[in-house]
Design a protein around this motif. Structure first.
Motif, PDB file in Angstrom:
ATOM      1  N   VAL A  28      -1.801 -19.008   8.188  1.00 56.55           N
ATOM      2  CA  VAL A  28      -2.179 -17.783   7.488  1.00 56.55           C
ATOM      3  C   VAL A  28      -2.285 -16.661   8.516  1.00 56.55           C
ATOM      4  CG1 VAL A  28      -3.935 -16.675   6.060  1.00 56.55           C
ATOM      5  CG2 VAL A  28      -3.421 -19.120   5.738  1.00 56.55           C
TER       6      VAL A  28
ATOM      7  N   LEU B 178      -8.194 -14.228  -0.370  1.00 60.46           N
ATOM      8  CA  LEU B 178      -6.971 -13.536  -0.780  1.00 60.46           C
ATOM      9  C   LEU B 178      -7.270 -12.499  -1.857  1.00 60.46           C
ATOM     10  CD1 LEU B 178      -4.522 -16.579  -0.893  1.00 60.46           C
ATOM     11  CD2 LEU B 178      -4.466 -14.691   0.752  1.00 60.46           C
TER      12      LEU B 178
ATOM     13  N   HIS C 258       0.495 -16.762   3.817  1.00 57.75           N
ATOM     14  CA  HIS C 258      -0.497 -15.853   3.235  1.00 57.75           C
ATOM     15  C   HIS C 258      -0.886 -14.830   4.303  1.00 57.75           C
ATOM     16  CE1 HIS C 258      -1.046 -18.531  -0.209  1.00 57.75           C
ATOM     17  NE2 HIS C 258      -1.247 -19.526   0.628  1.00 57.75           N
TER      18      HIS C 258
END
Length: 207
Positions: free
Chosen positions: A91, A186, A115
């Motif tokens: 990430v 997120l 992400h």
């Protein structure tokens, strides 16, 4: 990879800070990647990079890296394999992440993190009411530079990556509840700036 609804500690992260040469678009002159595995910050990997264009006076005043400092440094192509290895399947985390990610993606063609998390947006979401959400202000407020070597200084990639990683861990692990899930992080990152001040801080960048 674990499901996003799992605790954030179930994932691997690359906390990134880049310094550029001030050109438009910017070329990399320094990058640091601090890994986080199992919720623990690891040793950052950092590189000085020789850009194809000179460092502008404004950029030089900001990070104090000169053309002479990078004259013998590798190019992005020279370190590309190592840099991709430090980033792949992790990430992507940074303060004002869109800036760092845009530079990295332009230099590493085809790079797409699974992400992206922005500690600027996370701080605004989880630490409301602060006068400033600039990285330096948050470092001072929470003592995030404690114990760092004296040769690590603000506006250099290694320092900024480490304190950003410490900020991220603090935000993701509230003292009064279980660690946040990746989904919660997120969702918080997806929150847009709600004021002109927030937008100005998000837009402020060396580049």
């Amino acid at each position: 990879m674990a499901e996003p609804a799992s605790s954030w500690t179930a994932f691997n992260y690359a906390v990134v800070d880049v310094e550029g040469n001030g050109q438009q678009p910017p070329d990399l002159v320094e990058i640091s990647v601090a890994p986080i595995d199992n919720g623990t910050i690891g040793q950052p990997k950092s590189w000085l990079i020789r850009p194809p264009r000179p460092i502008t006076p404004m950029a030089r005043r900001f990070h104090r890296i000169t053309d002479d400092d990078v004259a013998g440094a590798p190019t992005v192509a020279d370190i590309e394999a190592d840099l991709r290895a430090a980033l792949t399947d992790r990430v992507f985390v940074a303060h004002n992440a869109n800036i760092d990610l845009s530079v990295v993606s332009r230099e590493l063609h085809g790079y797409e993190p699974p992400h992206v998390l922005d500690t600027l947006k996370l701080a605004r979401r989880f630490l409301p009411g602060r006068d400033s959400y600039k990285l330096g202000a948050l470092v001072d407020a929470f003592g995030l530079a404690s114990g760092l070597a004296q040769d690590l200084v603000p506006h250099r990639a290694t320092y900024d990556a480490i304190v950003c990683a410490r900020l991220f861990v603090q935000l993701a692990t509230p003292p009064d509840r279980e660690p946040l899930t990746l989904t919660e992080l997120l969702d918080a990152t997806a929150t847009k700036a709600t004021s002109k001040k927030a937008a100005d801080e998000a837009a402020a960048t060396l580049f």
